[in-house]
Design a protein around this motif. Sequence first.
Motif, mmCIF file in Angstrom:
data_model
loop_
_atom_site.group_PDB
_atom_site.id
_atom_site.type_symbol
_atom_site.label_atom_id
_atom_site.label_comp_id
_atom_site.label_asym_id
_atom_site.label_seq_id
_atom_site.Cartn_x
_atom_site.Cartn_y
_atom_site.Cartn_z
ATOM 1 N N GLU A 173 -12.540 -35.840 35.345
ATOM 2 C CA GLU A 173 -13.645 -34.740 35.528
ATOM 3 C C GLU A 173 -13.970 -33.959 34.414
ATOM 4 N N LEU B 89 -9.494 -41.357 44.598
ATOM 5 C CA LEU B 89 -9.875 -39.982 44.451
ATOM 6 C C LEU B 89 -8.823 -39.593 43.294
ATOM 7 N N ASP B 90 -7.698 -40.069 43.140
ATOM 8 C CA ASP B 90 -6.888 -39.755 42.060
ATOM 9 C C ASP B 90 -7.292 -40.097 40.735
ATOM 10 N N PHE C 153 -17.559 -35.246 47.392
ATOM 11 C CA PHE C 153 -17.416 -33.800 47.697
ATOM 12 C C PHE C 153 -16.300 -33.011 46.716
ATOM 13 N N HIS C 154 -15.180 -33.849 46.378
ATOM 14 C CA HIS C 154 -14.022 -33.418 45.640
ATOM 15 C C HIS C 154 -14.366 -33.426 44.112
ATOM 16 N N LEU C 155 -15.395 -34.012 43.499
ATOM 17 C CA LEU C 155 -15.768 -34.003 42.216
ATOM 18 C C LEU C 155 -16.914 -33.251 42.071
ATOM 19 N N THR C 156 -16.975 -32.951 40.560
ATOM 20 C CA THR C 156 -18.229 -32.575 39.950
ATOM 21 C C THR C 156 -19.034 -33.427 39.427
ATOM 22 N N ASP D 106 -17.003 -38.070 50.756
ATOM 23 C CA ASP D 106 -15.755 -37.496 50.710
ATOM 24 C C ASP D 106 -15.229 -37.303 49.041
ATOM 25 N N LEU D 107 -15.265 -38.539 48.369
ATOM 26 C CA LEU D 107 -15.137 -38.517 46.852
ATOM 27 C C LEU D 107 -15.866 -37.625 46.282
ATOM 28 N N LEU E 246 -10.293 -38.141 39.486
ATOM 29 C CA LEU E 246 -10.137 -36.886 39.041
ATOM 30 C C LEU E 246 -9.514 -36.640 37.746
ATOM 31 N N THR F 191 -23.321 -33.471 48.603
ATOM 32 C CA THR F 191 -22.068 -33.583 48.420
ATOM 33 C C THR F 191 -21.590 -33.984 46.987
#
Length: 248
Positions: A156, A149-150, A187-190, A184-185, A153, A214
Amino acid sequence: MIIYPAIDLKDGACVRLLRGEMSQATVFNTDPGEQARLFQSQGFEWLHLVDLNGAFEGKPVNGAAVESILKSVTIPVQLGGGIRDLTTIGMWLEKGISRVILGTVALRDPDLVKAACREFPGRIAVGIDAREGYVAVAGWAETSDIKALDLALKFEDCGVAAIIYTDINRDGAMGGVNVESTSDLAFHLTTPVIASGGVSSIDDLKALKLEEDTGIEGVICGRALYDGRIDPKEALALLSATAVEDAD
Protein backbone atom coordinates in the motif's frame (compact mmCIF):
# COMPACT_ATOMS: atom_id res chain seq x y z
CA MET A 1 -11.46 3.55 -16.92
CA ILE A 2 -8.77 2.10 -19.19
CA ILE A 3 -9.33 -1.10 -21.17
CA TYR A 4 -6.19 -3.17 -21.70
CA PRO A 5 -6.31 -5.65 -24.60
CA ALA A 6 -4.42 -8.76 -23.53
CA ILE A 7 -1.73 -10.41 -25.62
CA ASP A 8 -0.76 -13.66 -23.91
CA LEU A 9 2.37 -15.14 -25.46
CA LYS A 10 3.00 -18.87 -25.67
CA ASP A 11 5.70 -20.28 -27.93
CA GLY A 12 5.84 -16.96 -29.81
CA ALA A 13 2.11 -16.83 -30.63
CA CYS A 14 -0.86 -14.90 -29.23
CA VAL A 15 -3.04 -17.33 -27.29
CA ARG A 16 -5.75 -17.45 -24.67
CA LEU A 17 -5.77 -20.09 -21.96
CA LEU A 18 -8.77 -21.61 -20.24
CA ARG A 19 -8.47 -21.09 -16.47
CA GLY A 20 -4.72 -20.82 -16.74
CA GLU A 21 -4.14 -24.29 -18.16
CA MET A 22 -1.26 -24.30 -20.67
CA SER A 23 -2.75 -27.42 -22.27
CA GLN A 24 -5.96 -25.46 -22.93
CA ALA A 25 -4.49 -22.82 -25.25
CA THR A 26 -6.28 -21.36 -28.27
CA VAL A 27 -4.01 -19.64 -30.80
CA PHE A 28 -5.51 -16.40 -32.10
CA ASN A 29 -2.57 -14.92 -34.00
CA THR A 30 0.91 -16.22 -34.83
CA ASP A 31 2.19 -12.66 -35.42
CA PRO A 32 2.21 -10.74 -32.11
CA GLY A 33 3.37 -7.51 -33.77
CA GLU A 34 0.44 -7.61 -36.17
CA GLN A 35 -1.99 -8.21 -33.31
CA ALA A 36 -0.55 -5.28 -31.37
CA ARG A 37 -0.88 -2.98 -34.40
CA LEU A 38 -4.51 -4.05 -34.79
CA PHE A 39 -5.32 -3.17 -31.19
CA GLN A 40 -3.61 0.21 -31.54
CA SER A 41 -5.52 0.93 -34.77
CA GLN A 42 -8.80 0.17 -32.96
CA GLY A 43 -8.10 3.01 -30.54
CA PHE A 44 -6.77 1.24 -27.47
CA GLU A 45 -4.33 3.31 -25.43
CA TRP A 46 -2.47 0.52 -23.58
CA LEU A 47 -1.50 -3.12 -24.15
CA HIS A 48 -1.22 -5.86 -21.54
CA LEU A 49 1.34 -8.58 -22.32
CA VAL A 50 2.02 -11.82 -20.49
CA ASP A 51 4.94 -14.15 -21.20
CA LEU A 52 3.14 -17.39 -20.31
CA ASN A 53 6.17 -19.63 -20.82
CA GLY A 54 8.19 -17.20 -18.75
CA ALA A 55 5.70 -17.36 -15.89
CA PHE A 56 6.23 -21.11 -15.64
CA GLU A 57 9.99 -21.07 -16.18
CA GLY A 58 10.74 -18.06 -13.99
CA LYS A 59 12.63 -16.17 -16.69
CA PRO A 60 11.78 -14.37 -19.95
CA VAL A 61 11.05 -16.81 -22.79
CA ASN A 62 9.02 -14.90 -25.38
CA GLY A 63 11.46 -11.99 -25.60
CA ALA A 64 11.51 -11.88 -29.40
CA ALA A 65 7.71 -11.65 -29.53
CA VAL A 66 7.67 -8.88 -26.92
CA GLU A 67 10.29 -6.91 -28.83
CA SER A 68 8.34 -7.29 -32.08
CA ILE A 69 5.33 -5.77 -30.32
CA LEU A 70 7.39 -2.87 -28.96
CA LYS A 71 8.62 -2.13 -32.49
CA SER A 72 5.07 -2.29 -33.89
CA VAL A 73 3.23 0.19 -31.65
CA THR A 74 3.64 3.59 -30.04
CA ILE A 75 1.16 3.12 -27.19
CA PRO A 76 2.45 2.10 -23.74
CA VAL A 77 2.83 -1.58 -22.93
CA GLN A 78 2.81 -3.41 -19.59
CA LEU A 79 4.42 -6.83 -19.27
CA GLY A 80 4.32 -9.68 -16.78
CA GLY A 81 5.55 -13.27 -16.69
CA GLY A 82 8.91 -14.58 -15.54
CA ILE A 83 10.18 -11.27 -14.17
CA ARG A 84 11.78 -12.14 -10.84
CA ASP A 85 14.73 -9.76 -10.25
CA LEU A 86 15.81 -6.13 -10.59
CA THR A 87 18.09 -6.90 -13.53
CA THR A 88 15.23 -8.29 -15.62
CA ILE A 89 12.98 -5.40 -14.63
CA GLY A 90 15.60 -2.88 -15.73
CA MET A 91 16.22 -4.77 -18.96
CA TRP A 92 12.58 -4.63 -20.02
CA LEU A 93 12.15 -0.98 -19.05
CA GLU A 94 15.23 -0.10 -21.11
CA LYS A 95 13.78 -1.97 -24.09
CA GLY A 96 10.66 0.17 -23.97
CA ILE A 97 8.20 -1.55 -21.66
CA SER A 98 6.30 1.18 -19.78
CA ARG A 99 5.29 -0.88 -16.76
CA VAL A 100 6.51 -4.20 -15.43
CA ILE A 101 4.13 -6.54 -13.60
CA LEU A 102 5.51 -8.57 -10.69
CA GLY A 103 3.46 -11.59 -9.66
CA THR A 104 5.21 -14.64 -8.22
CA VAL A 105 8.01 -12.56 -6.71
CA ALA A 106 5.45 -10.31 -5.01
CA LEU A 107 4.42 -13.27 -2.89
CA ARG A 108 7.86 -14.80 -2.40
CA ASP A 109 9.95 -11.64 -2.00
CA PRO A 110 7.87 -8.54 -1.19
CA ASP A 111 11.03 -6.58 -0.38
CA LEU A 112 12.13 -6.90 -4.01
CA VAL A 113 8.89 -5.27 -5.12
CA LYS A 114 9.50 -2.40 -2.73
CA ALA A 115 13.08 -2.02 -3.96
CA ALA A 116 11.85 -2.00 -7.57
CA CYS A 117 9.32 0.73 -6.75
CA ARG A 118 12.11 2.85 -5.28
CA GLU A 119 14.40 2.30 -8.26
CA PHE A 120 11.72 2.60 -10.95
CA PRO A 121 9.01 4.87 -9.50
CA GLY A 122 5.61 4.64 -11.15
CA ARG A 123 6.63 1.74 -13.38
CA ILE A 124 5.92 -1.29 -11.20
CA ALA A 125 2.56 -3.07 -10.95
CA VAL A 126 1.76 -6.11 -8.83
CA GLY A 127 -0.19 -8.98 -10.34
CA ILE A 128 -2.32 -10.85 -7.84
CA ASP A 129 -3.92 -13.96 -9.28
CA ALA A 130 -6.40 -15.65 -6.97
CA ARG A 131 -8.04 -19.07 -6.91
CA GLU A 132 -10.97 -19.18 -4.46
CA GLY A 133 -9.56 -15.99 -2.92
CA TYR A 134 -6.03 -17.34 -2.34
CA VAL A 135 -2.96 -16.19 -4.26
CA ALA A 136 -1.64 -18.52 -6.97
CA VAL A 137 1.86 -18.20 -8.42
CA ALA A 138 4.33 -19.75 -10.89
CA GLY A 139 1.97 -19.53 -13.84
CA TRP A 140 -0.92 -20.45 -11.50
CA ALA A 141 0.62 -23.88 -10.94
CA GLU A 142 0.87 -23.31 -7.17
CA THR A 143 -1.78 -21.94 -4.80
CA SER A 144 -0.61 -20.38 -1.55
CA ASP A 145 -2.33 -19.94 1.81
CA ILE A 146 -2.19 -16.14 1.51
CA LYS A 147 -5.37 -14.22 0.74
CA ALA A 148 -5.34 -11.72 -2.12
CA LEU A 149 -6.21 -8.74 0.08
CA ASP A 150 -3.53 -9.59 2.63
CA LEU A 151 -0.88 -9.62 -0.09
CA ALA A 152 -2.16 -6.41 -1.67
CA LEU A 153 -2.04 -4.58 1.66
CA LYS A 154 1.71 -5.26 1.89
CA PHE A 155 2.29 -2.85 -0.99
CA GLU A 156 0.00 0.00 0.00
CA ASP A 157 2.71 2.51 0.87
CA CYS A 158 5.59 1.63 -1.45
CA GLY A 159 4.51 3.28 -4.70
CA VAL A 160 3.01 0.38 -6.69
CA ALA A 161 1.32 1.86 -9.76
CA ALA A 162 -1.54 -0.66 -9.79
CA ILE A 163 -2.72 -4.02 -8.50
CA ILE A 164 -3.81 -6.29 -11.35
CA TYR A 165 -6.34 -8.71 -9.87
CA THR A 166 -7.26 -11.89 -11.73
CA ASP A 167 -9.86 -14.43 -10.71
CA ILE A 168 -8.29 -17.57 -12.19
CA ASN A 169 -11.50 -19.60 -12.26
CA ARG A 170 -13.05 -16.95 -14.49
CA ASP A 171 -10.06 -16.42 -16.79
CA GLY A 172 -10.71 -17.42 -20.39
CA ALA A 173 -13.95 -19.12 -19.39
CA MET A 174 -16.25 -16.37 -20.71
CA GLY A 175 -18.39 -16.71 -17.61
CA GLY A 176 -18.31 -13.08 -16.58
CA VAL A 177 -15.95 -11.02 -14.46
CA ASN A 178 -15.97 -11.36 -10.66
CA VAL A 179 -17.16 -7.81 -10.00
CA GLU A 180 -17.87 -8.37 -6.32
CA SER A 181 -14.41 -9.61 -5.32
CA THR A 182 -12.67 -7.05 -7.53
CA SER A 183 -14.61 -4.09 -6.16
CA ASP A 184 -14.20 -5.38 -2.61
CA LEU A 185 -10.44 -5.55 -3.07
CA ALA A 186 -10.33 -2.08 -4.61
CA PHE A 187 -12.46 -0.63 -1.80
CA HIS A 188 -9.94 -1.76 0.82
CA LEU A 189 -6.92 -0.32 -1.02
CA THR A 190 -5.65 3.11 -1.95
CA THR A 191 -3.63 1.55 -4.81
CA PRO A 192 -5.62 1.51 -8.08
CA VAL A 193 -6.93 -1.91 -9.16
CA ILE A 194 -7.10 -3.31 -12.68
CA ALA A 195 -9.70 -6.07 -13.13
CA SER A 196 -8.84 -9.22 -15.06
CA GLY A 197 -10.37 -12.60 -15.78
CA GLY A 198 -13.71 -13.57 -17.29
CA VAL A 199 -14.70 -10.39 -19.13
CA SER A 200 -17.06 -11.75 -21.78
CA SER A 201 -19.48 -8.99 -22.78
CA ILE A 202 -20.18 -5.29 -22.76
CA ASP A 203 -22.40 -5.94 -19.73
CA ASP A 204 -19.32 -7.02 -17.76
CA LEU A 205 -17.68 -3.72 -18.61
CA LYS A 206 -20.80 -1.83 -17.56
CA ALA A 207 -20.83 -3.68 -14.23
CA LEU A 208 -17.20 -2.75 -13.59
CA LYS A 209 -17.80 0.84 -14.66
CA LEU A 210 -20.54 1.12 -12.05
CA GLU A 211 -17.95 0.17 -9.39
CA GLU A 212 -15.31 2.59 -10.67
CA ASP A 213 -15.49 4.73 -7.56
CA THR A 214 -14.25 1.83 -5.41
CA GLY A 215 -10.87 2.27 -7.07
CA ILE A 216 -11.12 0.11 -10.20
CA GLU A 217 -8.97 2.00 -12.68
CA GLY A 218 -8.95 -0.41 -15.60
CA VAL A 219 -9.92 -3.78 -17.02
CA ILE A 220 -8.01 -6.37 -19.02
CA CYS A 221 -9.90 -8.01 -21.85
CA GLY A 222 -8.72 -10.94 -23.93
CA ARG A 223 -10.81 -13.65 -25.55
CA ALA A 224 -13.94 -11.49 -25.89
CA LEU A 225 -12.00 -9.03 -28.07
CA TYR A 226 -10.47 -11.77 -30.17
CA ASP A 227 -13.73 -13.54 -30.92
CA GLY A 228 -15.80 -10.39 -31.41
CA ARG A 229 -18.05 -10.59 -28.36
CA ILE A 230 -16.93 -7.11 -27.37
CA ASP A 231 -16.83 -4.34 -29.97
CA PRO A 232 -13.74 -2.15 -29.40
CA LYS A 233 -15.47 1.11 -30.33
CA GLU A 234 -18.42 0.45 -28.01
CA ALA A 235 -16.14 -0.64 -25.16
CA LEU A 236 -13.89 2.40 -25.45
CA ALA A 237 -16.89 4.76 -25.55
CA LEU A 238 -18.42 3.13 -22.49
CA LEU A 239 -15.31 3.18 -20.33
CA SER A 240 -14.29 6.71 -21.26
CA ALA A 241 -17.71 8.10 -20.36
CA THR A 242 -18.18 9.93 -17.06
CA ALA A 243 -20.97 7.48 -16.19
CA VAL A 244 -22.46 4.33 -17.69
CA GLU A 245 -25.69 6.17 -18.55
CA ASP A 246 -23.74 8.60 -20.76
CA ALA A 247 -22.64 5.76 -23.01
CA ASP A 248 -26.02 4.03 -23.40
